[in-house]
Every structure is written in C-alpha cells, then in structure tokens.
Design an enzyme around this catalytic site. Structure first.
Site, PDB file in Angstrom:
ATOM      1  N   GLY A  31       4.402 106.390  36.885  1.00 49.25           N
ATOM      2  CA  GLY A  31       4.331 106.966  38.229  1.00 49.25           C
ATOM      3  C   GLY A  31       5.527 107.833  38.558  1.00 49.25           C
ATOM      4  O   GLY A  31       6.259 108.265  37.667  1.00 49.25           O
ATOM      5  N   LEU A  64       5.195 110.814  39.615  1.00 46.29           N
ATOM      6  CA  LEU A  64       4.712 111.894  38.744  1.00 46.29           C
ATOM      7  C   LEU A  64       5.387 113.230  39.052  1.00 46.29           C
ATOM      8  O   LEU A  64       5.648 113.559  40.207  1.00 46.29           O
ATOM      9  CB  LEU A  64       3.190 112.031  38.882  1.00 46.29           C
ATOM     10  CG  LEU A  64       2.380 110.781  38.526  1.00 46.29           C
ATOM     11  CD1 LEU A  64       0.879 111.075  38.647  1.00 46.29           C
ATOM     12  CD2 LEU A  64       2.705 110.254  37.132  1.00 46.29           C
ATOM     13  N   HIS A  70       4.656 115.022  33.636  1.00 43.05           N
ATOM     14  CA  HIS A  70       3.409 114.245  33.592  1.00 43.05           C
ATOM     15  C   HIS A  70       2.207 115.178  33.766  1.00 43.05           C
ATOM     16  O   HIS A  70       1.174 115.000  33.106  1.00 43.05           O
ATOM     17  CB  HIS A  70       3.372 113.210  34.723  1.00 43.05           C
ATOM     18  CG  HIS A  70       4.458 112.183  34.680  1.00 43.05           C
ATOM     19  ND1 HIS A  70       5.462 112.117  35.618  1.00 43.05           N
ATOM     20  CD2 HIS A  70       4.700 111.157  33.828  1.00 43.05           C
ATOM     21  CE1 HIS A  70       6.266 111.101  35.352  1.00 43.05           C
ATOM     22  NE2 HIS A  70       5.831 110.500  34.258  1.00 43.05           N
ATOM     23  N   GLN A  88       6.870 114.324  24.105  1.00 43.67           N
ATOM     24  CA  GLN A  88       7.889 114.360  23.048  1.00 43.67           C
ATOM     25  C   GLN A  88       9.273 114.077  23.615  1.00 43.67           C
ATOM     26  O   GLN A  88      10.207 113.810  22.876  1.00 43.67           O
ATOM     27  CB  GLN A  88       7.879 115.732  22.365  1.00 43.67           C
ATOM     28  CG  GLN A  88       6.750 115.829  21.357  1.00 43.67           C
ATOM     29  CD  GLN A  88       6.507 117.238  20.857  1.00 43.67           C
ATOM     30  OE1 GLN A  88       7.044 118.205  21.389  1.00 43.67           O
ATOM     31  NE2 GLN A  88       5.677 117.351  19.846  1.00 43.67           N
ATOM     32  N   GLN A  91       9.883 106.499  21.485  1.00 48.38           N
ATOM     33  CA  GLN A  91       8.658 105.865  21.986  1.00 48.38           C
ATOM     34  C   GLN A  91       7.431 106.426  21.265  1.00 48.38           C
ATOM     35  O   GLN A  91       6.549 105.675  20.812  1.00 48.38           O
ATOM     36  CB  GLN A  91       8.562 106.120  23.490  1.00 48.38           C
ATOM     37  CG  GLN A  91       7.208 105.836  24.105  1.00 48.38           C
ATOM     38  CD  GLN A  91       7.245 105.942  25.618  1.00 48.38           C
ATOM     39  OE1 GLN A  91       7.831 105.115  26.280  1.00 48.38           O
ATOM     40  NE2 GLN A  91       6.627 106.963  26.174  1.00 48.38           N
ATOM     41  N   VAL A 136       8.742 119.266  29.236  1.00 49.75           N
ATOM     42  CA  VAL A 136       8.861 120.232  30.333  1.00 49.75           C
ATOM     43  C   VAL A 136      10.272 120.115  30.922  1.00 49.75           C
ATOM     44  O   VAL A 136      10.756 118.997  31.148  1.00 49.75           O
ATOM     45  CB  VAL A 136       7.806 119.955  31.433  1.00 49.75           C
ATOM     46  CG1 VAL A 136       7.958 120.937  32.587  1.00 49.75           C
ATOM     47  CG2 VAL A 136       6.405 120.027  30.839  1.00 49.75           C
ATOM     48  N   LEU A 158      12.554 117.122  32.723  1.00 52.77           N
ATOM     49  CA  LEU A 158      12.061 116.459  33.929  1.00 52.77           C
ATOM     50  C   LEU A 158      11.943 114.972  33.658  1.00 52.77           C
ATOM     51  O   LEU A 158      11.537 114.559  32.575  1.00 52.77           O
ATOM     52  CB  LEU A 158      10.688 117.009  34.330  1.00 52.77           C
ATOM     53  CG  LEU A 158      10.619 118.479  34.721  1.00 52.77           C
ATOM     54  CD1 LEU A 158       9.267 118.777  35.359  1.00 52.77           C
ATOM     55  CD2 LEU A 158      11.718 118.857  35.683  1.00 52.77           C
ATOM     56  N   ARG A 182      13.637 109.688  36.858  1.00 48.54           N
ATOM     57  CA  ARG A 182      14.988 109.231  37.208  1.00 48.54           C
ATOM     58  C   ARG A 182      15.868 110.351  37.751  1.00 48.54           C
ATOM     59  O   ARG A 182      16.904 110.065  38.350  1.00 48.54           O
ATOM     60  CB  ARG A 182      15.661 108.582  35.999  1.00 48.54           C
ATOM     61  CG  ARG A 182      15.052 107.222  35.635  1.00 48.54           C
ATOM     62  CD  ARG A 182      15.856 106.502  34.568  1.00 48.54           C
ATOM     63  NE  ARG A 182      15.364 105.150  34.340  1.00 48.54           N
ATOM     64  CZ  ARG A 182      14.421 104.833  33.465  1.00 48.54           C
ATOM     65  NH1 ARG A 182      13.860 105.775  32.731  1.00 48.54           N
ATOM     66  NH2 ARG A 182      14.039 103.575  33.324  1.00 48.54           N
TER      67      ARG A 182
HETATM   68  P1  AMP Z   1       7.115 107.805  32.188  1.00 47.06           P
HETATM   69  O1  AMP Z   1       6.365 107.801  33.483  1.00 47.06           O
HETATM   70  O2  AMP Z   1       8.529 108.274  32.329  1.00 47.06           O
HETATM   71  O3  AMP Z   1       6.972 106.519  31.430  1.00 47.06           O
HETATM   72  O4  AMP Z   1       6.429 108.925  31.299  1.00 47.06           O
HETATM   73  C1  AMP Z   1       5.044 108.907  31.048  1.00 47.06           C
HETATM   74  C2  AMP Z   1       4.727 109.909  29.977  1.00 47.06           C
HETATM   75  O5  AMP Z   1       5.130 111.206  30.385  1.00 47.06           O
HETATM   76  C3  AMP Z   1       5.475 109.619  28.661  1.00 47.06           C
HETATM   77  O6  AMP Z   1       4.607 109.875  27.566  1.00 47.06           O
HETATM   78  C4  AMP Z   1       6.601 110.597  28.706  1.00 47.06           C
HETATM   79  O7  AMP Z   1       7.079 110.950  27.424  1.00 47.06           O
HETATM   80  C5  AMP Z   1       5.961 111.771  29.405  1.00 47.06           C
HETATM   81  N1  AMP Z   1       6.990 112.616  30.020  1.00 47.06           N
HETATM   82  C6  AMP Z   1       7.985 112.224  30.846  1.00 47.06           C
HETATM   83  N2  AMP Z   1       8.777 113.257  31.169  1.00 47.06           N
HETATM   84  C7  AMP Z   1       8.283 114.341  30.524  1.00 47.06           C
HETATM   85  C8  AMP Z   1       8.661 115.722  30.439  1.00 47.06           C
HETATM   86  N3  AMP Z   1       9.721 116.210  31.069  1.00 47.06           N
HETATM   87  N4  AMP Z   1       7.911 116.545  29.662  1.00 47.06           N
HETATM   88  C9  AMP Z   1       6.819 116.063  29.007  1.00 47.06           C
HETATM   89  N5  AMP Z   1       6.408 114.776  29.053  1.00 47.06           N
HETATM   90  C10 AMP Z   1       7.135 113.924  29.785  1.00 47.06           C
END
Ligand code: AMP
Length: 277
Positions: free
Chosen positions: A29, A31, A35, A146, A151, A174, A182, A185
């Site tokens: 979340g 987002l 995301h 990525q 992970q 991104v 992005l 946090r």
């Molecule tokens: P999270 O909500 O932080 O657990 O992220 C959920 C998914 O979004 C994970 O697969 C992350 O790797 C991906 N994600 C988070 N930040 C970015 C970003 N800046 N660019 C691309 N994917 C992201």
C-alpha cells in the site's frame, strides 16, 4: 471491488478466471507511481488484475518501522480504480495469520548478504507472505519491482524451487527527477533529508561508471561509489556491494552482469536501491 476476506477474493476471481490471464501485483500500500507502473503493465498483459495491499508484520524486523509504515487504504483503492484494477485484496493480519503463527519459508543463502544480512528474518517473512498470496490468488503472472532486487531474486528462486505455476514478471524502477527511487518510505523524509536522499542513486551511478570504464575489482568499485555519499550526520551507508544478480553473492572480480545494491539510512528512514550493470 475491495475485500479483506480470502473467501470473498477467491469467489471474485473464480468467475473471472475463464476470461484469460490473471495478474497479481503484491504491495504493502501507500501506492505511488512505482506501484502504478507494475499495475499498468499487468493491466496491459492480463484480462484480470488483482492488487494485494498487506502490511505484512512477519517481514518487519523493527517494531518502529511497522508502526510508522504509511497506511492509506482509501486513496490506494481510488488509485486502483483509476488504473482499472479489477479486484483489491486488503486483508487484516488476522485473516492472513489466523492462528497468530505460521510455518515459514527459509530462503537460504540467497538471503545471506545485503538486506538479508542487515534485517534478520525479513526475507523469511517476504517469501512466506508471497507464497501465501500466490496460493490465495493463484495468478498466472505476478509483478515485482526491480527496485527490490534481492526480493525479486528470492521470489524467482522460490517459484523455481517449489515448482509454483506462475510467471514472475520484473518491472524497472521508477525514479524521481534526481534519481531517488520512489518508495512509500520517502513520505517519512523531512525536506532536508529528502534533499540528501539522492546520494544513494548517485553512488550507484558512480559504480556503474567505474564498471563501464573497465574497473573489474569490486572493492575498488565499491570504494569509489561510497565516496559519493556526503559526510553528513543524517546519512549512514549500511551497505553498498557488488553481487551476482541471481544468487546475490558478493563478486570479487567483475566479469558478467552484476547488481550493485545499496542501503542508506537518511535520518530514521532506511532507503534501498540497486542498478544492474
Ligand atoms: P512495496 O509496497 O514497497 O512492498 O512494493 C510493492 C511492489 O512494488 C514491489 O514489487 C516493489 O519492488 C515494487 N516497487 C516499489 N517501489 C518501486 C519503484 N520505485 N519502481 C518500481 N517498482 C517499485
């Protein structure tokens, strides 16, 4: 549709499965455009798109981090709607862990370095919840950023080693205009911290420059990259390391493709990033 119930999401999916490919985008979340990139790609490639929003207590190694993690379900649900998501699965911890405990997935040596080393139990929690989400939703494709390279590597290995019938789709990172990846946090950064946070990506870009210029010694690359982090009481580099992109093991001499990954504390916020070279 937004639901927190496993039974309800399963019945929502059931009628849609015959439409074709089902894509899952797992998130915690808060987002943002990172995301959104995953969701947009899933939307292009799948007939049904499910987004899960679950702040998984099992993967937090610090109570403070779990407590202050941003929670924005109403706006997340609106964004999902705008992006054409079919179903949002947002369970409470008691729905995912009804007995309060669970068997877990041991990721093994792939979690020995980088974040795995500095956040004990983190990837055990990640692998366990992703396995559960894959079992609940049973998607054909699952989309991961990525940005979280270790992970992604662990989930790919889990899918291979456990013969899970899902295709893992990696999605590029991104970034903000100054290169900062992005992250949910980033919201926690003060304006001064935010102005310092771009240093991590600058350091990773320096590593890339060194490698592309022919430097093969990882220690030399890591040293040059680390020098890009300004000396500032608000900044603490937790690690910056050259690893192989599949097994996430440290590399001595750089030959094929490598992943340069870093974690930087900015005030009380921990940021991670990586580049593939
Ligand atoms: P999270 O909500 O932080 O657990 O992220 C959920 C998914 O979004 C994970 O697969 C992350 O790797 C991906 N994600 C988070 N930040 C970015 C970003 N800046 N660019 C691309 N994917 C992201």
């Amino acid at each position: 549709m937004v639901t927190g119930s496993i039974a309800a999401i399963r019945s929502g999916i059931k009628s849609r499965r015959e439409l074709g490919t089902l894509g899952l985008v797992p998130t915690m979340g808060a987002l943002h455009a990172g995301h959104a990139r995953l969701i947009e790609q899933a939307r292009q490639e799948c007939q049904t798109v499910v987004v899960s929003i679950f702040i998984n207590p099992l993967q937090f190694d610090r109570r403070e981090d779990l407590e202050k993690y941003p929670r924005t379900l109403p706006t997340d649900a609106e964004l999902c709607e705008k992006l054409g998501v079919d179903l949002v699965f947002a369970p409470a911890p008691a729905e995912m862990y009804p007995t309060g405990s669970t068997l877990t997935v041991d990721p093994g040596r792939i979690a020995d370095h980088l974040c795995g080393r500095h956040r004990p139990g983190h990837f055990r929690g990640v692998a366990t919840v992703v396995l559960k989400l894959l079992n609940v939703i049973q998607p054909n494709r699952a989309y991961f950023g990525q940005k979280d390279a270790q992970q992604l590597a662990i989930i790919r290995r889990m899918v291979t080693d456990f013969d899970l019938p899902v295709e893992v789709v990696p999605v590029p990172t991104v970034r903000e205009p100054d290169g900062l990846a992005l992250s949910s946090r980033n919201q926690q950064l003060t304006p001064v911290e935010r102005s310092l946070a771009g240093a991590l990506y600058r350091a990773l870009c320096e590593a890339r420059r060194q490698i592309e210029a022919g430097v093969c010694d990882s220690a030399e690359v890591e040293k040059a990259a680390t020098l890009q982090i300004p000396v500032d009481p608000l900044l603490r580099l937790e690690y910056l390391q050259v690893v192989d992109p599949d097994e996430m093991q440290p590399v001595g001499r750089i030959e094929g493709t490598v992943c340069v990954a870093g974690a930087l504390w900015v005030g009380r916020t921990r940021l991670i990033d990586n580049v593939l070279v």
